[in-house]
Design an enzyme around this catalytic site. Sequence first.
Site, PDB file in Angstrom:
ATOM      1  N   GLY A   1      41.076  40.739  48.022  1.00 60.88           N
ATOM      2  CA  GLY A   1      42.380  41.449  48.423  1.00 60.88           C
ATOM      3  C   GLY A   1      42.113  42.391  47.903  1.00 60.88           C
ATOM      4  CB  ALA A   2      42.026  45.421  46.093  1.00 60.94           C
TER       5      ALA A   2
ATOM      6  CD  GLU B   1      41.391  45.461  42.476  1.00 64.21           C
ATOM      7  OE1 GLU B   1      40.094  45.783  42.155  1.00 64.21           O
ATOM      8  OE2 GLU B   1      41.671  44.416  42.779  1.00 64.21           O
TER       9      GLU B   1
ATOM     10  CG  HIS C   1      38.807  45.003  37.855  1.00 61.05           C
ATOM     11  ND1 HIS C   1      38.390  44.408  36.353  1.00 61.05           N
ATOM     12  CD2 HIS C   1      39.640  44.520  38.577  1.00 61.05           C
ATOM     13  CE1 HIS C   1      38.143  43.255  37.121  1.00 61.05           C
ATOM     14  NE2 HIS C   1      39.281  43.850  38.355  1.00 61.05           N
TER      15      HIS C   1
HETATM   16 ZN    ZN Z   1      39.726  41.375  39.511  1.00 62.84          ZN
END
Ligand code: ZN
Length: 914
Positions: free
Chosen positions: A313-314, A350, A353
């Site tokens: 997804g990313a 994201e 992260h």
């Molecule tokens: Zn992740």
Amino acid sequence: MATGVYISKFLAIAIVVLTVSSIGGIITMIIVYENERIKTQPTAPPTTNSTTPYPAGPPPNMRLPGNLIPESYDIVLQPHLYIVMNNTTNQSLVFTGNSTVYFRCVENTKTIVLHSKEQNVTAVKVTDLDKEKIIKVDNTILYSNESNFLEIVLDSVLVKDGNYSLFTAFEGELLDDLAGFYMSSYKKGFIATSQMQPTDARKVFPCFDEPAMKATFRVSLIHRPGTTALANGKVIGTTLEVIDGETWEVTRFQTTKKMSTYLLAFTVSDFHSIGSTHERVDIKVCSYSCTFSTDAYFISTLDQIALPDFSAGAMENWGLVTYRETALLYEEGVSSTSNKEWIATVIAHELAHQWFGNLVTMKWWNDLWLNEGFATYISYMGVDHIEPTWNIKDLIVLNDIQTVFQVDSLASSHPLSSKEDDVQTSSDITQLFDSITYSKGAAVLRMLADYLDERVFLNGLRKYLQAFQYSNTVHKDLWEYLQEAVDEDSSHIKVAEVMDTWTKQMGYPVITINTTNGAVSQEHFLQNQTSDYDFEWHVPIRVMKEGEPIKIATLDKKVLMPDFLSEDGKWVLANINCMGYFRVNYDPVNWDRLLSQLEMNIHEIPIINRGQLIDDAFNLARAKHINVTLALRTTKYLWNDTEYIPWESALRNLDYFILMFDRSEVYGPMQAYLRKQVGGLYQHFENFTMFSTVPEQYNQINAISVACSNDIPECQEMARMLFDNWMTNKTSNRIHPNLKATIYCQAIAAGGEKEWEFAWGKFENATTATEKDKLRYALSCTRKIWLLNRYLEYTLNPDKIRKMDAVSTISYIARNVAGQAIAWNFVRANWNYIKGIMSLGNLIDGVTQRFSTDFELEELWQFLTDHDVEELHLAIRALEQATERTEANIKWVKENKQTVLEWFKNESRREQLN
Ligand SMILES: [Zn+2]
Ligand SMILES: *[C@@H]1O[C@H](CO)[C@@H](O)[C@H](O)[C@H]1NC(C)=O
Ligand SMILES: *[C@@H]1O[C@H](CO)[C@@H](O)[C@H](O)[C@H]1NC(C)=O
Ligand SMILES: *[C@@H]1O[C@H](CO)[C@@H](O)[C@H](O)[C@H]1NC(C)=O
Ligand SMILES: *[C@@H]1O[C@H](CO)[C@@H](O)[C@H](O)[C@H]1NC(C)=O
Ligand SMILES: *[C@@H]1O[C@H](CO)[C@@H](O)[C@H](O)[C@H]1NC(C)=O
Ligand SMILES: *[C@@H]1O[C@H](CO)[C@@H](O)[C@H](O)[C@H]1NC(C)=O
Ligand SMILES: *[C@@H]1O[C@H](CO)[C@@H](O)[C@H](O)[C@H]1NC(C)=O
């Protein structure tokens, strides 16, 4: 923090990048790696006897020996592809480059072992930096097994505490394989981009490709003039240079912080930054995470880029986050609110992260759940911080917890934590990217935060991030720092002891409470009821008694506890807001009390618990802990509830009843019951629906689809009218994007050939992928057999239905009760063609969902005997699973049909009396 969002000029015309003020909606938040790599048995590399006193040959397992520690890399990469093509150029899909890694020796050795994969290493040079002399290389060996080891055998010994460098020059191909440095072609040209996680940095340049081998990286990209190059760091300069007679642009990037190889990213494209419209997203999302950071600007740049071809997804590459287009780009008037909320959630995931994963990284992939569990959990906090009105934090219950509860109640589940030694090869690692890692990881962290108190939890996290920034951890480190925060708060919780029961055992418990004597016990909850294990969990339980505040109790063993004892005939409710990762069962009297409460005043029971009571009851019934009628009774109060979480919980569970019974005499009474239940909900939204507005994101869609599919005339009339308006208006479609899929489907179901042909025309001419998908789904809703048959035929013609959409189209048709039989016949009749082009596992799964009769079971067996194993090949596993599921369905229908029929009959009779 200089930031930019990069998209192609082509997209920039149509699409607005999401700004905070325009975010909203929902979709399941699981970023699963789709490009499942082929699993092959790991073979240990050969070990040879050595005549030297130094270890020689690669290590006996798939892990680097750890005798050499990389400190920094200088990398030059030159993708030769043309981003924009004209008729006279020939595309050149190779990249060349060189890299120097500076490393320290911590144990004498005569070989350098690092990773390299699918590339040609054309030069190798080793230098002793202390003595400033070249070390002769005797041999280089590239192992062809899954280790991806590149072994460089030296003429002399590298000594402990010595400093060395290794230069390599290499060349590789830019394939469209979505791994390593790869290319993707899209409408206006080409892009070179990268995806390293988990183990493809080694496909770009020879490196020590393990997450704990952190180093700094100084990158230069050499690319065609006029194109844009991005990497992890800020651009520090560009120059034009003539190389081999051609002019090239050289972009140099600032040296990165110390980081893992899997977080590197490189892209070359003609995309342009569209400024800082999104800046609020970054800053606001980060304002939650930033409280952890010792230095909020620890990365110099945070670019975000949307890619046309992307496996995940990313990807949270440090400072250069890459996204699938649908995960970053929002188109006003076309994208639905759920698209918006999905985008916000992915961005928040994201960004989380950047701290959890990038700044502090797991030592090895077996602790991947720390990265992904945190990012998933914090994404809810992040989005909630930006847009509190969405109540997104509550949705973790539907999107993650209830969903992973299903997977984690199967005997085939696995614990959150794996042993380091059990994860070796790339395919071992890839398999860890599953819903247990993401969703269960998030669920147990949420439970822990609640148990410790969020303030203590955040305090512990802050200490943890500070202590381990730019380095690596194992899960024990986290427990240790949280313990420190707990101790400071003079609490007595033993963090590691509590959490080990949740991370080292698979599955979860069902807590059984007898409110007449306060007895509480736990057992491993399995759909199949019997557990082979003697698991016990340390369970924090939020509990509430009628008219009293919430308390937290802790369950270790079977005990009598006053907190769970009912007094004066009052109900007891446990697992408030579903903060705990477990299900709850009660004595029948307490179930009755809770259900009466729901009938009298729903507001006494929190919204999340209204959903959880339903979901628990249906799953407890499935596992035979309670009767199916008790599960059905939890839905009786819904006529009076307009909230999404309870309705969605009920509809997901009733879906199985629909599949099992919509071809039988149970269905009439069931529909009558559902009509009665949904009437109020439909009316609640009716005026909004008629004017194509959306007051509240989700439940309006449920209201329409339940009302229309159970034949409430006003609903069908409404769908037909809105669709008619579109048909007569030809060009302008005033149906709200949120409601399109449902309204199209219901109008086509209620209509005939005219509606179908109109939608088909719109499908053929639609330019946006989301609109095309909605129409393709809606076309499967017709009840006309001949239209469904013709639609099935279209799936064999790639000019009508793209190959990648064929399986889902056939599955949609099979999902329609009118299409079930013809879809199965179609698959069998066209097997020889289908087996060559389609993903057979999903197809078999899709067309056999409803199978629940002995006749259908025989047909499956017949199908298995008519084709030999060789020929069924990839479908064999799916067919076996379908057979097993059909057997379970037959059994369930046999055991429950009569009871369910009578229950629905009774309830619908009551409807007539009312
Ligand atoms: Zn992740
Ligand atoms: C190889 O190593 C094994 C075990 O260390 C030893 O028993 C054997 O004698 C060695 N062989 C040679 C040829 O050195
Ligand atoms: C086509 O592209 C090549 C390489 O970019 C360039 O040298 C050439 O002039 C271009 N030709 C035309 C007609 O634009
Ligand atoms: C370039 O290619 C396009 C499409 O293939 C073609 O229509 C056009 O005539 C070509 N132009 C030249 C100058 O060859
Ligand atoms: C690495 O490649 C670049 C570009 O081709 C070249 O300029 C440079 O000299 C190379 N480095 C070494 C050490 O050969
Ligand atoms: C790698 O080397 C092989 C053998 O010489 C050659 O066939 C292949 O094209 C090379 N690959 C690249 C990307 O240069
Ligand atoms: C349930 O258990 C039985 C016996 O252990 C087993 O054969 C069956 O496959 C299981 N079913 C599921 C759905 O796990
Ligand atoms: C609950 O406890 C009471 C009192 O010990 C007992 O009579 C009853 O059978 C128990 N109920 C259940 C469902 O176990």
